[in-house]
Scaffold this active site. Sequence first.
Site, short mmCIF file in Angstrom:
data_model
loop_
_atom_site.label_atom_id
_atom_site.label_comp_id
_atom_site.label_asym_id
_atom_site.label_seq_id
_atom_site.Cartn_x
_atom_site.Cartn_y
_atom_site.Cartn_z
N GLY A 148 0.82 -1.22 0.00
CA GLY A 148 0.00 0.00 0.00
C GLY A 148 0.84 1.25 0.00
N ILE B 95 -3.04 10.70 11.49
CA ILE B 95 -1.97 11.15 10.59
C ILE B 95 -2.59 11.76 9.34
CG2 ILE B 95 0.13 10.43 9.36
CD1 ILE B 95 0.30 9.85 12.40
N SER C 136 0.16 -1.59 -4.77
CA SER C 136 -1.12 -0.95 -4.45
C SER C 136 -2.16 -1.73 -5.24
CB SER C 136 -1.10 0.54 -4.81
OG SER C 136 -1.39 0.72 -6.18
N TYR D 175 -12.38 -1.90 12.17
CA TYR D 175 -11.01 -1.40 12.03
C TYR D 175 -10.21 -1.67 13.31
CZ TYR D 175 -7.31 2.06 11.01
OH TYR D 175 -6.11 2.68 10.79
N SER E 297 1.15 3.51 -2.52
CA SER E 297 0.81 4.47 -3.59
C SER E 297 0.64 5.88 -3.05
CB SER E 297 -0.47 4.03 -4.29
OG SER E 297 -1.53 3.98 -3.34
N1 LIG Z 1 -3.90 8.03 8.49
C1 LIG Z 1 -4.06 7.72 9.77
O1 LIG Z 1 -4.49 8.56 10.57
C2 LIG Z 1 -3.68 6.36 10.28
C3 LIG Z 1 -3.63 6.17 11.67
C4 LIG Z 1 -3.29 4.93 12.18
C5 LIG Z 1 -2.98 3.89 11.32
N2 LIG Z 1 -3.04 4.09 9.97
C6 LIG Z 1 -2.72 2.94 9.12
O2 LIG Z 1 -1.62 3.25 8.28
C7 LIG Z 1 -1.74 2.54 7.04
C8 LIG Z 1 -1.66 3.53 5.89
O3 LIG Z 1 -2.69 4.49 6.06
P1 LIG Z 1 -2.81 5.81 5.16
O4 LIG Z 1 -3.45 6.82 6.00
O5 LIG Z 1 -1.53 6.10 4.48
O6 LIG Z 1 -3.90 5.28 4.09
P2 LIG Z 1 -4.21 5.70 2.60
O7 LIG Z 1 -3.63 7.02 2.27
O8 LIG Z 1 -5.67 5.50 2.44
O9 LIG Z 1 -3.42 4.57 1.74
C9 LIG Z 1 -3.79 3.22 1.84
C10 LIG Z 1 -2.89 2.38 0.96
O10 LIG Z 1 -3.31 1.01 1.07
C11 LIG Z 1 -3.50 0.48 -0.25
N3 LIG Z 1 -4.50 -0.57 -0.29
C12 LIG Z 1 -5.78 -0.53 0.20
N4 LIG Z 1 -6.42 -1.69 -0.06
C13 LIG Z 1 -5.53 -2.49 -0.70
C14 LIG Z 1 -5.59 -3.82 -1.24
N5 LIG Z 1 -6.72 -4.57 -1.18
N6 LIG Z 1 -4.50 -4.32 -1.84
C15 LIG Z 1 -3.36 -3.58 -1.93
N7 LIG Z 1 -3.24 -2.32 -1.45
C16 LIG Z 1 -4.30 -1.78 -0.85
C17 LIG Z 1 -3.91 1.70 -1.08
O11 LIG Z 1 -3.71 1.45 -2.45
P3 LIG Z 1 -4.60 2.21 -3.60
O12 LIG Z 1 -4.00 3.57 -3.77
O13 LIG Z 1 -4.44 1.35 -4.80
O14 LIG Z 1 -6.00 2.25 -3.08
C18 LIG Z 1 -2.98 2.76 -0.51
O15 LIG Z 1 -1.70 2.65 -1.09
C19 LIG Z 1 -3.09 1.81 7.11
O16 LIG Z 1 -2.88 0.48 7.52
C20 LIG Z 1 -3.85 2.57 8.18
O17 LIG Z 1 -4.81 1.77 8.82
C21 LIG Z 1 -3.36 5.30 9.44
#
Ligand SMILES: NC(=O)c1ccc[n+]([C@@H]2O[C@H](COP(=O)([O-])OP(=O)(O)OC[C@H]3O[C@@H](n4cnc5c(N)ncnc54)[C@H](OP(=O)(O)O)[C@@H]3O)[C@@H](O)[C@H]2O)c1
Length: 247
Positions: A12, A188, A36, A155, A14
């Site tokens: 993930g 984040i 991704s 989640y 991207s």
């Molecule tokens: N942002 C926050 O506040 C936060 C806080 C705590 C934990 N997290 C965790 O940190 C991680 C990254 O979060 P983020 O905020 O950077 O999320 P994001 O910007 O929504 O990015 C999610 C990534 O996961 C990929 N993805 C989703 N479903 C997938 C699948 N079935 N197969 C392959 N790739 C897949 C997406 O690819 P596509 O672009 O192709 O959709 C994207 O690259 C996640 O595990 C999230 O739960 C985030």
Amino acid sequence: MNFKDKTVVITGASRGIGRSIAESFAKEGANVALCSTNDAKAKAIAKEIATQYGVQAFGKGVDIRAFDSVSEFIKDIVDEFGKIDILVNNAGITKDNLLLRLDETDWNDVIETNLNSIFNTTKSVIKFMLKKKYGRIINISSVVGLMGNPGQSNYAASKAGMVAFSKSIAREYGKKNITINAVAPGFIQTDMIETLPKEYLDNIIDNIPMVRLGMPEDVSRAVMFLASDDASYITGQVLSIDGGLYM
Ligand SMILES: NC(=O)c1ccc[n+]([C@@H]2O[C@H](COP(=O)([O-])OP(=O)(O)OC[C@H]3O[C@@H](n4cnc5c(N)ncnc54)[C@H](OP(=O)(O)O)[C@@H]3O)[C@@H](O)[C@H]2O)c1
């Protein structure tokens, strides 16, 4: 930190946190493999990273929920780079709703994407790490997996599951010089929280001792520490990166 000649796999990557992790490792000389859901996007990002940082990079569209798709991705990486040193399980989604309104599809989608995926990747990667008697695995959990959150039972369960999985694998493979740790980011600034109503987010920020959201780089720096030699005696731990939200 020097990661020259290390091979790092990031799921993930991207955008958001995953992208920041991929770029941070590449900046320190690591060869990077990323996925991704979109093959063209993953390949384009890999190309960008290779050009910008002068490392080797491999990108592929993978459905992280599907074991066969993941194990083929891992095999491709080993064919390309000969080994995998570091795995960062980052791909994740949210599908929020209060339990009474949460349907089975949204429950399953989140559990499959966030939790089943780390079984798929870790099982596929660990045999290659065992051969080299070296491995660093970092799982991106969440503060929500530690403290719960209304509207996020799916989640939160997936993220708590990542922690328990990490501790179990840490116990299984510590003697083989494979460490596995989790990080628990707070809120984040990425696409993932973009959809949250402003009022809700403002209220959260008021409850963060550091009174601000985190940035993707706050998470990638901690991930790199856990992957580095400086953290070689740390395993089965959860590191919060949340400005003090959960303590
Ligand atoms: N942002 C926050 O506040 C936060 C806080 C705590 C934990 N997290 C965790 O940190 C991680 C990254 O979060 P983020 O905020 O950077 O999320 P994001 O910007 O929504 O990015 C999610 C990534 O996961 C990929 N993805 C989703 N479903 C997938 C699948 N079935 N197969 C392959 N790739 C897949 C997406 O690819 P596509 O672009 O192709 O959709 C994207 O690259 C996640 O595990 C999230 O739960 C985030």
